[in-house]
Design an enzyme around this catalytic site. Structure first.
Site, PDB file in Angstrom:
ATOM      1  N   CYS A  91       0.865  -1.189   0.000  1.00 36.25           N
ATOM      2  CA  CYS A  91       0.000   0.000   0.000  1.00 36.25           C
ATOM      3  C   CYS A  91       0.896   1.233   0.000  1.00 36.25           C
ATOM      4  CB  CYS A  91      -0.877  -0.016   1.249  1.00 36.25           C
ATOM      5  SG  CYS A  91      -1.929   1.432   1.418  1.00 36.25           S
ATOM      6  N   HIS A 133      -9.066  -3.381  -2.444  1.00 36.90           N
ATOM      7  CA  HIS A 133      -8.154  -2.624  -1.569  1.00 36.90           C
ATOM      8  C   HIS A 133      -8.516  -1.135  -1.599  1.00 36.90           C
ATOM      9  CE1 HIS A 133      -3.864  -1.860  -0.035  1.00 36.90           C
ATOM     10  NE2 HIS A 133      -4.290  -0.650  -0.373  1.00 36.90           N
ATOM     11  N   GLU A 134      -8.748  -0.598  -2.820  1.00 40.19           N
ATOM     12  CA  GLU A 134      -9.030   0.841  -2.944  1.00 40.19           C
ATOM     13  C   GLU A 134     -10.415   1.180  -2.396  1.00 40.19           C
ATOM     14  OE1 GLU A 134      -6.556   2.651  -3.511  1.00 40.19           O
ATOM     15  OE2 GLU A 134      -5.279   1.055  -4.275  1.00 40.19           O
ATOM     16  N   HIS A 137     -10.250   1.551   1.235  1.00 41.74           N
ATOM     17  CA  HIS A 137      -9.717   2.862   1.628  1.00 41.74           C
ATOM     18  C   HIS A 137     -10.834   3.897   1.761  1.00 41.74           C
ATOM     19  CE1 HIS A 137      -5.379   2.831   1.887  1.00 41.74           C
ATOM     20  NE2 HIS A 137      -5.214   2.258   0.709  1.00 41.74           N
TER      21      HIS A 137
HETATM   22 ZN   LIG Z   1      -3.579   1.275  -0.053  1.00 43.85          ZN
END
Ligand SMILES: [Zn+2]
Length: 206
Positions: A91, A133-134, A137
């Site tokens: 990341c 993953h995004e 976030h």
């Molecule tokens: Zn990340």
């Protein structure tokens, strides 16, 4: 604008839905793409640049390592997920930290692009991993939250080091106190993305 590192509070602040796909948002997206490419990341989400908006950019590479067209996802939602696979993940907000994370093998994602066109895509494997993953976030969820027991143990000292570096930078006045950051995030949520400077025109230099 720069990429913030763990444990910056913007990373835990849930991002707001985008209500206007306008010039300030497009300039923000352009700057995020530049930053992502500069740092050689596959994806970058609004909270990682302390912009609390539901937007992320990503760019995959082909098998012969050629960059694929960049993609922009605004207000993305996962509407279906299939399978489960473990893979190595990093990341941009945790430079140098890589651990195994279990993720869906395939997801169907709906969103809007920077032109306001609806996106409805099924993505697999690494691309699915980046999308999940995004999107995490955007909800203040970090990949460390998804670590299994072994990854958690082996990342412990690296995380303590990130926390120590962050505290030191804050003590030196390089990063504002948490309360001030929270105030800035709320102000951004109210006003929308700031109008960033236009990128310089691409003039061929000989
Ligand atoms: Zn990340």
């Amino acid at each position: 604008m720069k990429i913030v590192h763990y444990p910056h509070p913007a990373l835990r602040h849930p991002a707001k839905l985008v209500t206007n796909i306008d010039k300030p948002l497009r300039l923000l997206v352009g700057r995020m793409l530049e930053l992502m490419q500069e740092k050689k990341g596959l994806g970058l989400a609004g909270p990682q640049v302390a912009m609390p908006f539901q937007v992320f950019v990503m760019q995959m590479r082909s098998e012969d390592d050629q960059p694929q067209p960049p993609r922009v996802y605004i207000n993305p939602v996962v509407i279906d997920r299939k399978g489960s696979v473990e893979g190595e993940e990093g990341c941009l907000s945790f430079p140098g930290l890589y651990q195994k994370v279990r993720r869906a093998k395939q997801v169907r994602v709906q969103a809007f692009d920077e032109q306001g066109e609806k996106i409805d895509r099924v993505v697999n494997d690494l691309e699915a991993r980046v999308v999940i993953h995004e999107i995490d976030h955007l909800h203040g969820i970090l990949f460390i939250d998804k670590f299994g027991l072994i990854s958690k143990l082996s990342a412990r000292s690296a995380l303590a080091e990130f926390e120590r570096d962050y505290r030191r930078a804050r003590d030196r006045g390089e990063i504002p106190p948490d309360k001030e950051i929270e105030r800035q995030l709320r102000e951004l949520e109210e006003k929308g993305p700031p109008l960033l400077e236009e990128p310089p025109p691409q003039v061929p230099v000989m």
